[in-house]
Every structure is written in C-alpha cells, then in structure tokens.
Design an enzyme around this catalytic site. Structure first.
Site, PDB file in Angstrom:
ATOM      1  N   GLY A 182       0.967  -1.117  -0.268  1.00  0.00           N
ATOM      2  CA  GLY A 182      -0.147  -0.077  -0.032  1.00  0.00           C
ATOM      3  C   GLY A 182       0.753   1.190  -0.042  1.00  0.00           C
ATOM      4  N   THR A 183       0.494   2.161  -0.411  1.00  0.00           N
ATOM      5  CA  THR A 183       1.436   3.499  -0.769  1.00  0.00           C
ATOM      6  C   THR A 183       0.774   4.685   0.032  1.00  0.00           C
ATOM      7  OG1 THR A 183       0.100   3.628  -2.578  1.00  0.00           O
ATOM      8  CG2 THR A 183       2.245   2.650  -2.951  1.00  0.00           C
ATOM      9  N   THR A 184       0.348   5.757  -0.518  1.00  0.00           N
ATOM     10  CA  THR A 184       0.150   7.120   0.067  1.00  0.00           C
ATOM     11  C   THR A 184      -1.179   7.242   0.986  1.00  0.00           C
ATOM     12  OG1 THR A 184       0.812   8.041  -2.079  1.00  0.00           O
ATOM     13  CG2 THR A 184      -0.069   9.661  -0.170  1.00  0.00           C
TER      14      THR A 184
END
Length: 205
Positions: free
Chosen positions: A8-10
């Site tokens: 998962g990122t931002t």
C-alpha cells in the site's frame, strides 16, 4: 522488501478542530504490477481509534488484528477503553519487538482531550503529530499540498477536502498510488469510513 508482497502507498492524517481525518488511496502494487485497485488501508481499531498502513498489506492486516484483540482484552480487564496514547505505545512496542512489519503507520483518534495523531516507522519510532502527517511513496507530493494549504482550526469537512487534494497530487505523479480514495472521519463518539472517486467533492468547504 520482497516485491512479491502487496504494498500500500500514500496515506494522510489531518488534525482538525472537531476531529481527525485519515485518508488513503486504494492501489496496491506487487513489483511493477497493479495487484489490487481496492486495497483496504484504513482499519478501525476501537470505538474512537483508527489507523492507516503504507507498505505490506498483509503485515498491516496482521497488525490491525493484533491491536484490535489487545484493545478488547484491555477493555475487559480494566473495565474501560485503551487511550489513544496507550494504543500508540503498544503499537510502537510491537513494531520494535517483532521488527518484521514492512509498514509505516498513522494511528489516531479523538478522546476527552481532543484529536490525536501519531506516526510510526517500521522499527517502532513514534512521533506525535500536531497538524498532519503522510506516509508511503507518494508522501513527498502529499506533503507539498498539506504544507501549503493546512490551516489551524480546520473543520473535518475542510480536512476531508484537503486530504483529497493531497492524495490527488500524489496519484498524479506516483505510479504506486491511485484507484480512488477512502476516508475515515473520527469525531467525538463517532467513526465514519467512506469512499470517494477521484475528482468528486464530498462537501462544500
């Protein structure tokens, strides 16, 4: 970090005058592959606390289950809920003790003294945030928007719009961020989690 893990990122967290806003985009990647377009990166832990994850989705899911179980046991033993500060310290200790979780975490909520937000690194380092925070590969882009547009005493409605703008900025330039947004708004006595398409406005601020 193993590229075969879903990542998962931002994520974004914003302290508002009447609550706390957490927000994430929905993309999970596995190397150069978009592995999921609707990854869950926000987890409600208690009646007034939630967290976001950036990194390994599997690690985040396991950690959320551990925290949910520990907070329930605490409530049964102590006849009262775990405080936001105590839960963030527990999370810090778990991350340091195991040191196998490839994630950054934002954890926060609202209690009698108001909204609180903590950011934690994979080794358990814990920072008390006073305005906002962002994690993940798109965080440098999100921070540019947050630094420019954050105002003291923002309402949660304004916080949602600011979080959306920060995520949109990250999604335009960070290939690991995208595919819609999810929000968690925590106010006294209430936790609301909802989704939103890119470009749509939730409220007039």
């Amino acid at each position: 970090m193993d590229d075969k893990q879903y990542k998962g990122t931002t994520t974004v967290g914003i302290i508002c005058n009447n609550g706390l806003v957490l927000a994430t985009e929905r993309r999970a990647t596995m190397g150069n592959l978009i592995a999921s377009r609707d990854a869950q990166k926000i987890y409600q832990l208690t009646d007034n606390i939630a967290m976001t994850i950036a990194g390994s989705v599997g690690d985040g899911q396991r950690l959320a289950r551990m925290l949910q179980a520990e907070s329930k046991l605490f409530e049964l033993r102590r006849h009262g809920p775990m405080s936001i500060n105590a839960l963030s310290m527990l999370l810090s200790n778990l991350l340091w003790e195991y040191r196998i979780f490839y994630i950054q975490v934002l954890v926060g909520g609202v209690d009698k003294s108001g909204p609180k937000l903590f950011s934690l690194d994979p080794a358990g380092g814990r920072i008390t945030e006073v305005k906002f925070s962002s994690t993940g590969s798109g965080s440098p882009l999100a921070y540019g928007v947050l630094e420019d547009r954050y105002k003291q005493d923002m309402s949660v409605e304004q916080g949602v719009e600011l979080a959306a703008k920060a995520l949109e900025s990250a999604m335009k330039r960070d290939s690991a961020s995208g595919n819609g947004m999810q929000f968690c708004v925590i106010t006294p006595g209430k936790v609301e989690i909802f989704e939103r398409e890119v470009g749509k406005q939730v409220c007039n601020s």
